[in-house]
Design a protein around this motif. Structure first.
Motif, PDB file in Angstrom:
ATOM      1  N   ASP A  89      36.978  33.606  40.004  1.00  0.00           N
ATOM      2  CA  ASP A  89      38.159  32.797  39.703  1.00  0.00           C
ATOM      3  C   ASP A  89      39.470  33.568  39.779  1.00  0.00           C
ATOM      4  OD1 ASP A  89      37.997  34.433  37.502  1.00  0.00           O
ATOM      5  OD2 ASP A  89      37.455  32.847  36.091  1.00  0.00           O
ATOM      6  N   ALA A  90      39.444  34.775  40.321  1.00  0.00           N
ATOM      7  CA  ALA A  90      40.627  35.622  40.499  1.00  0.00           C
ATOM      8  C   ALA A  90      41.161  36.202  39.191  1.00  0.00           C
ATOM      9  CB  ALA A  90      41.744  34.893  41.240  1.00  0.00           C
ATOM     10  N   SER A  91      40.391  36.112  38.118  1.00  0.00           N
ATOM     11  CA  SER A  91      40.816  36.738  36.856  1.00  0.00           C
ATOM     12  C   SER A  91      40.533  38.233  36.857  1.00  0.00           C
ATOM     13  CB  SER A  91      40.120  36.078  35.668  1.00  0.00           C
ATOM     14  OG  SER A  91      38.709  36.240  35.747  1.00  0.00           O
ATOM     15  N   LEU A  92      39.611  38.656  37.694  1.00  0.00           N
ATOM     16  CA  LEU A  92      39.231  40.064  37.796  1.00  0.00           C
ATOM     17  C   LEU A  92      39.319  40.503  39.250  1.00  0.00           C
ATOM     18  CD1 LEU A  92      36.156  39.798  35.426  1.00  0.00           C
ATOM     19  CD2 LEU A  92      38.194  41.178  34.965  1.00  0.00           C
ATOM     20  N   ASP A  93      39.707  41.740  39.462  1.00  0.00           N
ATOM     21  CA  ASP A  93      39.958  42.250  40.804  1.00  0.00           C
ATOM     22  C   ASP A  93      38.736  43.015  41.321  1.00  0.00           C
ATOM     23  OD1 ASP A  93      40.895  43.346  43.134  1.00  0.00           O
ATOM     24  OD2 ASP A  93      42.701  44.232  42.244  1.00  0.00           O
ATOM     25  N   PRO A  94      38.034  42.499  42.331  1.00  0.00           N
ATOM     26  CA  PRO A  94      36.880  43.215  42.869  1.00  0.00           C
ATOM     27  C   PRO A  94      37.220  44.582  43.444  1.00  0.00           C
ATOM     28  CG  PRO A  94      36.913  40.934  43.640  1.00  0.00           C
ATOM     29  CD  PRO A  94      38.240  41.201  42.990  1.00  0.00           C
ATOM     30  N   ALA A  95      38.494  44.823  43.754  1.00  0.00           N
ATOM     31  CA  ALA A  95      38.885  46.128  44.282  1.00  0.00           C
ATOM     32  C   ALA A  95      38.675  47.244  43.260  1.00  0.00           C
ATOM     33  CB  ALA A  95      40.346  46.100  44.728  1.00  0.00           C
ATOM     34  N   LEU A  96      38.498  46.877  41.982  1.00  0.00           N
ATOM     35  CA  LEU A  96      38.256  47.864  40.935  1.00  0.00           C
ATOM     36  C   LEU A  96      36.794  48.264  40.833  1.00  0.00           C
ATOM     37  CD1 LEU A  96      40.465  46.303  38.103  1.00  0.00           C
ATOM     38  CD2 LEU A  96      41.063  48.192  39.625  1.00  0.00           C
ATOM     39  N   LEU A  97      35.919  47.581  41.541  1.00  0.00           N
ATOM     40  CA  LEU A  97      34.490  47.826  41.387  1.00  0.00           C
ATOM     41  C   LEU A  97      34.047  49.258  41.721  1.00  0.00           C
ATOM     42  CD1 LEU A  97      33.035  44.416  42.601  1.00  0.00           C
ATOM     43  CD2 LEU A  97      32.783  45.439  40.322  1.00  0.00           C
ATOM     44  N   PHE A 121      49.240  36.690  27.622  1.00  0.00           N
ATOM     45  CA  PHE A 121      48.583  35.966  26.531  1.00  0.00           C
ATOM     46  C   PHE A 121      47.713  34.832  27.060  1.00  0.00           C
ATOM     47  CE2 PHE A 121      48.481  32.571  23.335  1.00  0.00           C
ATOM     48  CZ  PHE A 121      47.930  33.273  22.267  1.00  0.00           C
ATOM     49  N   ARG A 122      48.172  34.149  28.106  1.00  0.00           N
ATOM     50  CA  ARG A 122      47.421  33.003  28.593  1.00  0.00           C
ATOM     51  C   ARG A 122      46.208  33.393  29.437  1.00  0.00           C
ATOM     52  NH1 ARG A 122      48.587  30.985  33.749  1.00  0.00           N
ATOM     53  NH2 ARG A 122      50.079  32.218  34.965  1.00  0.00           N
ATOM     54  N   ALA A 123      46.029  34.678  29.693  1.00  0.00           N
ATOM     55  CA  ALA A 123      44.852  35.104  30.447  1.00  0.00           C
ATOM     56  C   ALA A 123      43.562  34.856  29.678  1.00  0.00           C
ATOM     57  CB  ALA A 123      44.965  36.590  30.812  1.00  0.00           C
ATOM     58  N   THR A 191      34.337  50.420  30.606  1.00  0.00           N
ATOM     59  CA  THR A 191      35.611  50.938  31.113  1.00  0.00           C
ATOM     60  C   THR A 191      36.624  49.798  31.170  1.00  0.00           C
ATOM     61  OG1 THR A 191      36.655  52.162  32.938  1.00  0.00           O
ATOM     62  CG2 THR A 191      34.991  50.540  33.536  1.00  0.00           C
ATOM     63  N   ASP A 192      37.883  50.092  30.880  1.00  0.00           N
ATOM     64  CA  ASP A 192      38.926  49.062  30.826  1.00  0.00           C
ATOM     65  C   ASP A 192      39.261  48.528  32.222  1.00  0.00           C
ATOM     66  OD1 ASP A 192      39.008  49.526  28.142  1.00  0.00           O
ATOM     67  OD2 ASP A 192      41.008  50.427  28.118  1.00  0.00           O
ATOM     68  N   VAL A 193      39.451  47.201  32.305  1.00  0.00           N
ATOM     69  CA  VAL A 193      39.916  46.569  33.542  1.00  0.00           C
ATOM     70  C   VAL A 193      40.941  45.498  33.177  1.00  0.00           C
ATOM     71  CG1 VAL A 193      37.796  46.993  34.843  1.00  0.00           C
ATOM     72  CG2 VAL A 193      38.023  44.884  33.524  1.00  0.00           C
ATOM     73  N   PRO A 194      41.979  45.297  33.980  1.00  0.00           N
ATOM     74  CA  PRO A 194      42.960  44.243  33.696  1.00  0.00           C
ATOM     75  C   PRO A 194      42.342  42.862  33.890  1.00  0.00           C
ATOM     76  CG  PRO A 194      43.445  45.315  35.786  1.00  0.00           C
ATOM     77  CD  PRO A 194      42.354  46.108  35.155  1.00  0.00           C
ATOM     78  N   TYR A 195      42.734  41.927  33.018  1.00  0.00           N
ATOM     79  CA  TYR A 195      42.214  40.563  33.037  1.00  0.00           C
ATOM     80  C   TYR A 195      43.387  39.608  33.213  1.00  0.00           C
ATOM     81  CZ  TYR A 195      39.198  36.669  31.499  1.00  0.00           C
ATOM     82  OH  TYR A 195      38.455  35.509  31.407  1.00  0.00           O
ATOM     83  N   HIS A 196      43.390  38.883  34.321  1.00  0.00           N
ATOM     84  CA  HIS A 196      44.515  38.034  34.704  1.00  0.00           C
ATOM     85  C   HIS A 196      44.221  36.561  34.409  1.00  0.00           C
ATOM     86  CE1 HIS A 196      46.086  41.528  36.876  1.00  0.00           C
ATOM     87  NE2 HIS A 196      44.873  41.672  37.389  1.00  0.00           N
ATOM     88  N   PRO A 197      45.253  35.734  34.330  1.00  0.00           N
ATOM     89  CA  PRO A 197      45.005  34.289  34.221  1.00  0.00           C
ATOM     90  C   PRO A 197      44.184  33.806  35.413  1.00  0.00           C
ATOM     91  CG  PRO A 197      47.313  34.777  33.765  1.00  0.00           C
ATOM     92  CD  PRO A 197      46.700  36.048  34.289  1.00  0.00           C
ATOM     93  N   ARG A 198      43.145  33.048  35.137  1.00  0.00           N
ATOM     94  CA  ARG A 198      42.272  32.598  36.207  1.00  0.00           C
ATOM     95  C   ARG A 198      42.937  31.508  37.038  1.00  0.00           C
ATOM     96  NH1 ARG A 198      37.265  29.912  35.858  1.00  0.00           N
ATOM     97  NH2 ARG A 198      38.156  28.633  37.499  1.00  0.00           N
ATOM     98  N   THR A 199      42.413  31.312  38.244  1.00  0.00           N
ATOM     99  CA  THR A 199      42.829  30.200  39.085  1.00  0.00           C
ATOM    100  C   THR A 199      41.961  28.997  38.737  1.00  0.00           C
ATOM    101  OG1 THR A 199      43.488  31.669  40.892  1.00  0.00           O
ATOM    102  CG2 THR A 199      43.025  29.379  41.456  1.00  0.00           C
ATOM    103  N   GLY A 200      42.575  27.894  38.291  1.00  0.00           N
ATOM    104  CA  GLY A 200      41.806  26.719  37.902  1.00  0.00           C
ATOM    105  C   GLY A 200      41.352  26.800  36.457  1.00  0.00           C
ATOM    106  N   ARG A 201      40.531  25.834  36.054  1.00  0.00           N
ATOM    107  CA  ARG A 201      40.085  25.703  34.675  1.00  0.00           C
ATOM    108  C   ARG A 201      38.699  26.297  34.496  1.00  0.00           C
ATOM    109  NH1 ARG A 201      41.443  22.443  30.330  1.00  0.00           N
ATOM    110  NH2 ARG A 201      39.754  21.823  28.944  1.00  0.00           N
TER     111      ARG A 201
END
Length: 238
Positions: A89-97, A121-123, A191-201
């Protein structure tokens, strides 16, 4: 992504998918080069499968609805030594894998989880954040692992995951993986990873009802008898 079907990818990335056509182009563009994206279509009605194929992913259909069913179908379809899981849902970046895979290849971990760190906050809705904090507390008490999040971004070796004999096909699948890994003596790292607002519900944590159902699924996993894991042959990791 895997650009040559005749040579196996070094890592397979399992992406459980239900109506994520809007997010897929960005997600698939972030898969590390020469890794293979396995998109598991769990009954989408928005052309997710077609979108995934158009962007170079290997698509697997899983008619049994459930997050665990989709994840396990992807694991069954994987052929690489290392398998990663990532939300679609684009909340997590696969480039960090690659950062999660590095401890596996270095031999210092058997399962690596991405601890979500919200970028806004809305993430992460408050009810989902509270439910996750309580779940993390229960995981620490049940397993003794110093974890803070049931990270959906994760990496482990395929043969070890298959040896865990995971049976949950609903929201409890990622928790069952961690619990059984702990019971089998795996070295689990966070390990810490950034968490973004998802696309969609969100289909799980987007509502109180979905969150409550996920909590119910996970409580069943936490009640699992550790002796059942000990009695199984294998469990895998070194």
């Amino acid at each position: 992504m895997d650009e040559s079907p005749t040579s196996p990818a070094p890592v397979d990335v399992v992406l459980p998918c239900l109506d994520e056509a809007a997010a897929l182009p960005w997600v698939l563009s972030r898969i590390p080069r020469n890794w293979r994206a396995i998109v598991v279509d769990n009954g989408s009605t928005d052309r997710s499968a077609e979108t995934a194929r158009a962007h170079g992913a290997h698509v697997v259909g899983e008619p049994l609805r459930g997050f665990g069913a989709a994840c396990h179908a992807g694991l069954a379809a994987a052929t690489a030594d290392i398998v990663c899981f990532c939300d679609c849902d684009a909340s997590l970046d696969p480039a960090l894998l690659p950062e999660l895979v590095a401890p596996l290849t270095a031999g210092s971990a058997d399962l690596v989880l991405g601890r979500r760190r919200p970028t806004t906050f809305r993430a992460w809705p408050p009810h989902a954040r509270l439910a996750n904090a309580e779940l993390a507390r229960l995981i620490r008490r049940r397993t003794g692992l110093p974890l803070h999040d049931l990270g959906p971004l994760r990496a482990a070796r395929r043969r070890d995951l298959l040896a865990l004999d995971l049976t949950d096909r609903r929201s409890g699948y990622p928790l069952q993986m961690v619990v059984r890994a702990a019971d089998a003596g795996w070295r689990v790292r966070e390990t810490d990873v950034p968490y973004h607002p998802r696309t969609g519900r969100s289909k799980v944590t987007g509502t109180w009802r979905g969150t409550w159902q996920a909590v119910r699924d996970m409580r069943r996993v936490l009640d699992e008898d550790p002796a059942a894991v000990t009695a199984r042959d294998g469990g895998g990791a070194r």
